[in-house]
Scaffold this motif. Structure first.
Motif, PDB file in Angstrom:
ATOM      1  N   TYR A  29       0.841  -1.197   0.000  1.00 18.22           N
ATOM      2  CA  TYR A  29       0.000   0.000   0.000  1.00 18.22           C
ATOM      3  C   TYR A  29       0.874   1.244   0.000  1.00 18.22           C
ATOM      4  O   TYR A  29       1.800   1.364   0.805  1.00 18.22           O
ATOM      5  N   GLU A  85      -0.979   4.149  -0.171  1.00 17.45           N
ATOM      6  CA  GLU A  85      -1.964   4.919   0.595  1.00 17.45           C
ATOM      7  C   GLU A  85      -2.790   3.912   1.378  1.00 17.45           C
ATOM      8  O   GLU A  85      -3.532   3.123   0.795  1.00 17.45           O
ATOM      9  N   TYR A 131     -10.944   3.559   1.511  1.00 18.55           N
ATOM     10  CA  TYR A 131     -10.255   3.672   0.234  1.00 18.55           C
ATOM     11  C   TYR A 131      -8.741   3.647   0.459  1.00 18.55           C
ATOM     12  O   TYR A 131      -8.242   4.182   1.449  1.00 18.55           O
ATOM     13  N   THR A 140      -4.693   2.803  -1.904  1.00 13.71           N
ATOM     14  CA  THR A 140      -4.012   2.605  -3.186  1.00 13.71           C
ATOM     15  C   THR A 140      -2.883   1.602  -3.020  1.00 13.71           C
ATOM     16  O   THR A 140      -2.067   1.732  -2.104  1.00 13.71           O
ATOM     17  N   THR A 167       0.392  -0.349  -4.876  1.00 11.90           N
ATOM     18  CA  THR A 167       1.345  -0.301  -5.975  1.00 11.90           C
ATOM     19  C   THR A 167       2.075  -1.634  -6.041  1.00 11.90           C
ATOM     20  O   THR A 167       2.134  -2.363  -5.044  1.00 11.90           O
ATOM     21  N   ASN A 190      -0.397   1.420 -10.285  1.00 14.98           N
ATOM     22  CA  ASN A 190      -1.098   1.737  -9.050  1.00 14.98           C
ATOM     23  C   ASN A 190      -2.567   1.354  -9.197  1.00 14.98           C
ATOM     24  O   ASN A 190      -3.183   1.647 -10.229  1.00 14.98           O
ATOM     25  N   LYS A 228      -6.395   1.390  -7.313  1.00 19.68           N
ATOM     26  CA  LYS A 228      -7.266   1.857  -6.241  1.00 19.68           C
ATOM     27  C   LYS A 228      -8.008   0.665  -5.612  1.00 19.68           C
ATOM     28  O   LYS A 228      -8.354  -0.295  -6.309  1.00 19.68           O
ATOM     29  N   ASP A 276      -4.579  11.718 -10.488  1.00 18.45           N
ATOM     30  CA  ASP A 276      -6.049  11.814 -10.488  1.00 18.45           C
ATOM     31  C   ASP A 276      -6.485  13.263 -10.440  1.00 18.45           C
ATOM     32  O   ASP A 276      -5.824  14.090  -9.853  1.00 18.45           O
TER      33      ASP A 276
END
Length: 377
Positions: A302, A304, A315, A317, A319, A343, A345, A377
């Motif tokens: 992760y 994020e 939520y 993100t 990678t 990446n 989501k 984004d």
């Protein structure tokens, strides 16, 4: 062509073994064997792969030492010795970061104090503040062993070869001097230290929404990672010409169910970046000009962490470093292979499930947009 989007790079800040490829992408990997005009390399998934030597530009060890592949001997035995020597080198133990200025080609020692997209600020060995525009910098080798290549690696690799002796000289000149070992802390000092706190889990913005316990948070974070690997497995089935069309279409349906309905996949090609709805993208994969493909993800993590937002959903993100290999008609030889960074989501959405007349809260894990690293984004 469609296959370009499947390749991944990684740009981790941790010191680690890295190989830079001719497409400009770095892969966390180690070159393990020289076979004629080919090099065998192994990423963190432990799978040996062999590419032609011309596919490789530079190899770094975990301490920041490197070899430019054009400097490898043509003789496989001697080249093997060069690679083994690289990975056997001890930690560099230097006092300063080394900045490679491109014009004129110069190795600048200094302690970097600040970095932005445009500039590097550093302190010279004499203690004076200095600054350099990043447009003038080809690469940085940090004193902790990590490194960054700031321009096209195809252009920087020859400069690293030319500057190799100067880099070694700077490392020898600014090697850390041995110092007396620090005294061991007293027992009282050790006892006074507090236990490290457990990682705090994001709390819900209000009592109206269900939220994850610490145990659930860990469980569902791992499920997000598992979804990424599951998606890669479906891609292999979808592109495998030996599978029946029915099985491949079923894999398309199953893969699509891993995603939010509005999710898209970004594709990089000669005309720039295009975004396709997931199902359209999967059908394009089915038409790839390979007998089969092999897609594996490594260094999945992760960037994020999952965080609950105002709508009550979590939520995050993810990678990862993805290895893509497309096989020729014989199904054995690799027609195309590469590595790049993607990446993805991730969304956790709560729903109620009734068991024996009792309503319980469960969470669905869905993948969202798959983007290229350079996209914002």
């Amino acid at each position: 062509m469609l296959y370009i989007f499947l390749i991944i790079t990684t740009n981790f800040c941790l010191a680690q073994e890295r190989v830079w490829l001719d497409n400009g992408n770095p892969v966390t990997a180690k070159i393990t064997r020289v076979v004629d005009n080919r090099l065998e390399w192994v990423a963190s998934d432990g799978i040996p792969r062999i590419y032609h030597r011309k596919r490789f530009l530079v190899a770094f060890n975990a301490q920041g030492n490197f070899i430019v592949i054009t400097d490898l001997e043509n003789n496989p035995k001697k080249a093997q010795e060069q690679m083994e020597e690289l990975y056997a080198l001890p930690p560099r133990q230097v006092e300063f970061d080394l900045i490679l200025k491109t014009v004129p080609l110069t190795v600048i020692p200094g302690v970097i104090s600040y970095e932005s997209d445009e500039v590097l600020n550093y302190q010279t060995p004499g203690g004076d503040p200095a600054s350099i525009n990043k447009e003038q910098v080809g690469a940085v080798i940090y004193r902790d062993g990590k490194h960054e290549i700031l321009r096209d690696v195809i252009d920087v690799a020859p400069l690293l070869a030319l500057a190799h002796d100067n880099i070694r000289q700077a490392e020898a000149e600014y090697k850390i001097k041995e110092s007396e070992p620090e005294p061991k802390p007293k027992v009282e000092e050790l006892m006074a230290k507090t236990e490290p706190k457990e990682k705090e889990v994001a709390t819900p913005p209000g009592p109206a929404h269900p939220f994850l316990s610490a145990e659930e948070y860990k469980e569902y974070s791992e499920k997000g990672i598992a979804r990424v690997h599951q998606f890669a497995n479906y891609l292999q089935v979808i592109a495998d010409k030996s599978q029946s069309l029915s099985d491949r279409n079923q894999a398309v349906n199953q893969a699509a169910q891993l995603f939010e309905p509005s999710a898209t996949v970004s594709v990089s090609g000669s005309r720039g970046v295009s975004r396709y709805p997931v199902r359209e993208y999967l059908n394009r994969v089915k038409l790839l000009p390979y007998s089969r493909i092999n897609v594996t993800w490594t260094e999945v993590r992760y960037i994020e962490e999952l965080k609950q937002e105002a709508d009550g959903n979590y939520y995050g993100t993810i990678t990862g470093q993805q290895v893509f290999e497309g096989y020729g008609r014989d199904g054995k030889s690799i027609a195309y292979g590469d590595v790049t960074k993607k990446n993805i989501k991730v969304k956790l959405e709560s729903y109620e499930k009734v068991i024996d007349g009792r309503a319980t809260t469960n969470w669905g894990v869905l993948l969202g947009n798959i983007g290229l690293e350079a996209e914002r984004d």
